[in-house]
Design an enzyme around this catalytic site. Sequence first.
Site, PDB file in Angstrom:
ATOM      1  N   THR A  50       0.767  -1.157   0.273  1.00 30.14           N
ATOM      2  CA  THR A  50       0.097   0.135  -0.336  1.00 30.14           C
ATOM      3  C   THR A  50       1.209   0.901   0.030  1.00 30.14           C
ATOM      4  O   THR A  50       2.108   1.494   0.301  1.00 30.14           O
ATOM      5  CB  THR A  50      -1.161   0.228   1.455  1.00 30.14           C
TER       6      THR A  50
ATOM      7  N   GLU B 217      -6.076  -3.746  -0.794  1.00 27.67           N
ATOM      8  CA  GLU B 217      -6.338  -4.801  -0.207  1.00 27.67           C
ATOM      9  C   GLU B 217      -7.112  -5.644  -0.769  1.00 27.67           C
ATOM     10  O   GLU B 217      -7.633  -6.999  -0.463  1.00 27.67           O
ATOM     11  CB  GLU B 217      -7.052  -4.909   1.095  1.00 27.67           C
TER      12      GLU B 217
ATOM     13  N   LYS C 149     -15.135  16.497  11.605  1.00 31.96           N
ATOM     14  CA  LYS C 149     -15.888  16.179  12.781  1.00 31.96           C
ATOM     15  C   LYS C 149     -16.082  17.829  13.521  1.00 31.96           C
ATOM     16  O   LYS C 149     -15.178  18.486  14.156  1.00 31.96           O
ATOM     17  CB  LYS C 149     -15.307  14.900  13.550  1.00 31.96           C
TER      18      LYS C 149
HETATM   19  P1  ADP Z   1      -4.040   3.839  -0.456  1.00 31.10           P
HETATM   20  O1  ADP Z   1      -5.079   3.655   0.572  1.00 31.10           O
HETATM   21  O2  ADP Z   1      -2.528   4.733  -0.517  1.00 31.10           O
HETATM   22  O3  ADP Z   1      -4.684   5.351  -1.421  1.00 31.10           O
HETATM   23  P2  ADP Z   1      -4.500   2.335  -1.908  1.00 31.10           P
HETATM   24  O4  ADP Z   1      -4.880   2.412  -4.269  1.00 31.10           O
HETATM   25  O5  ADP Z   1      -5.652   1.283  -1.596  1.00 31.10           O
HETATM   26  O6  ADP Z   1      -3.804   3.067  -1.684  1.00 31.10           O
HETATM   27  O7  ADP Z   1      -6.259   3.144  -2.283  1.00 31.10           O
HETATM   28  C1  ADP Z   1      -7.721   2.555  -1.646  1.00 31.10           C
HETATM   29  C2  ADP Z   1      -8.739   4.184  -1.243  1.00 31.10           C
HETATM   30  O8  ADP Z   1      -9.514   4.531  -2.288  1.00 31.10           O
HETATM   31  C3  ADP Z   1      -9.890   3.707  -1.048  1.00 31.10           C
HETATM   32  O9  ADP Z   1      -9.758   2.803   0.870  1.00 31.10           O
HETATM   33  C4  ADP Z   1     -10.775   5.019  -0.740  1.00 31.10           C
HETATM   34  O10 ADP Z   1     -10.524   5.328   0.052  1.00 31.10           O
HETATM   35  C5  ADP Z   1     -10.555   5.648  -2.310  1.00 31.10           C
HETATM   36  N1  ADP Z   1     -11.270   4.798  -3.117  1.00 31.10           N
HETATM   37  C6  ADP Z   1     -11.284   3.961  -4.585  1.00 31.10           C
HETATM   38  N2  ADP Z   1     -11.760   4.189  -5.220  1.00 31.10           N
HETATM   39  C7  ADP Z   1     -12.622   4.935  -4.765  1.00 31.10           C
HETATM   40  C8  ADP Z   1     -13.738   5.788  -5.124  1.00 31.10           C
HETATM   41  N3  ADP Z   1     -14.890   5.712  -6.208  1.00 31.10           N
HETATM   42  N4  ADP Z   1     -14.335   6.568  -4.873  1.00 31.10           N
HETATM   43  C9  ADP Z   1     -13.630   7.322  -3.654  1.00 31.10           C
HETATM   44  N5  ADP Z   1     -13.161   7.018  -2.992  1.00 31.10           N
HETATM   45  C10 ADP Z   1     -11.613   5.797  -3.544  1.00 31.10           C
END
Ligand code: ADP
Length: 552
Positions: free
Chosen positions: A187, A331, A445
């Site tokens: 990640t 994940e 918040k």
């Molecule tokens: P990182 O956590 O380092 O950004 P990831 O690519 O695993 O790497 O990111 C996953 C996160 O990206 C999700 O938990 C969410 O918060 C965000 N995310 C992914 N797709 C979407 C989407 N379509 N709309 C909103 N948030 C999204």
Amino acid sequence: MLSTMQDVPLLISRILTHGQVVHGTSQVITWTGESEPHRRSYAEIGARAAQLAHALREDLGVEGDERVATLMWNNSEHVEAYFAIPSMGAVLHTLNLRLPPEQLAWVVNHAADRVIIANGSLLPLLAPLLPHLKPVEHVVVSGPGDRSLLAGADVQVHEYEDLIAGKPTAYDWPELDERTAAAMCYTSGTTGDPKGVVYSHRSIYLHSMQINMAQSMALTDADITLVVVPQFHVNAWGLPHGTFMTGVTMLMPDRFLQPAPLAEMIETQRPTHAAAVPTIWQGLLAELTARPRDVSSLTQVTIGGSACPPALMQAFDKLGMRVCHAWGMTETSPLGTIARPPAHVEADTDEEFAYRLTQGRFPASVEARLTGPGGERLPWDGESAGELEVRGPWIAGAYYSGPDSEPLRPDDKFSEDGWLKTGDVGTISPDGFLTLTDRAKDVIKSGGEWISSVELENALMSHPDIAEAAVVAVPDEKWGERPLATVVLKEGASTDFAALRSFLADEGHIAKWQLPERWTIIESVPKTSVGKFDKKVLRRQYAEGSLDVTQI
Ligand code: ADP
């Protein structure tokens, strides 16, 4: 009673062999920056993957489940590595070339990568890091780039093409346990050290079948997909594997990820589908507005990685590119939801648009639940907002913690009964559509109520003068936290904050108590290594006083 079915393991080598034989004429087209892109058929890729596996085993001594890293752009050699490494039983470790150097070194050392296959164009990044990469013994270089940068490095350097030349074009792929590791991806480490997610042959196989379903990306061998999402970012959302199952031709941008070459690729190679994060599409949209091109082939665009702003979806609709919104994480392999409106909804209506803007519907293999602040289960009523938790055959159940240690299951990431806590906050409708309102750590918040930063950003980005906007929580004496609006203006545009505030209230339908009173204009929104808004940078800049904030 056991079934009478055959127990055939779901292996990456099976996907490779299928693509190579049944879809042998499908292609991986790699952009080179010159007039003619490079083309390689699936049959050739299959043969070269076998050669690479022979070279890794016989010349570099790769054995068992050793990790082999790639530091590469999206291109056909990277696809070869994608198939060769897991098929031979080793573990593909894709390195995120946009990670800060110290994090990159951390993940290479943590995964104990002994071999790195690197693009020549990335040697300026790799060479200075090598002294810090303790386990690395071999660097295999592919594509253009200055090899002399590796002179004096304490590693063996190989030319990719020389290494595989003359090797047999078939490999007796081992019959592995489908649950063994095939690939790993860390990640991006938004907080703390990056965490290693390890995909199995089985998880990748099942995920590939899912992305190919008609209610997912629905691609067939009549399609050409422009894979902008990097191969180092969650397996390019599973596209290289999914396409080898169905014979979709892949168009790979290599290092040419700027809006102008992307527009040229679309015009000349005529892809029918493309996949990328919203920031790429924002850039492309600006390019196409400034210099219109024939992009009529591209009718389907998958957007995910962060929320798709409604204004972006509308703009692409106008260009004839239908956006399909999807949600996922490293994940979750990544496909968690995808927004195909249900059949009963009439096309081109507000109702349909509302469905398309959600993060989408869960596929059958992804189970979901919402957990409230006190740990209570929340109903799927489209209103109760809580943290999303998921489980399924391509969802991580732990993080990699080294060869001799137990996998990590931190409490803030996994529930006691093993579900993944996504850190995303949202609602689920009775028919299974997810709407994310925020990331748990980005929610504002204010006086005991929650303000969604995403809602404010989307409303701001629908203003004609605003190119990009990010909203973050900042400390407030009276309310605990309040929103700070950081705004990037379009070229030549000017605006006043009071007018923007009224716009949010009137056009954006934002409740009065949620309207930001702190405003600032910034040059661009800071981005993470995978192109998402990096809100912790904005929060830090605010805390340091380096933003010029107006209070109204
Ligand atoms: P990182 O956590 O380092 O950004 P990831 O690519 O695993 O790497 O990111 C996953 C996160 O990206 C999700 O938990 C969410 O918060 C965000 N995310 C992914 N797709 C979407 C989407 N379509 N709309 C909103 N948030 C999204």
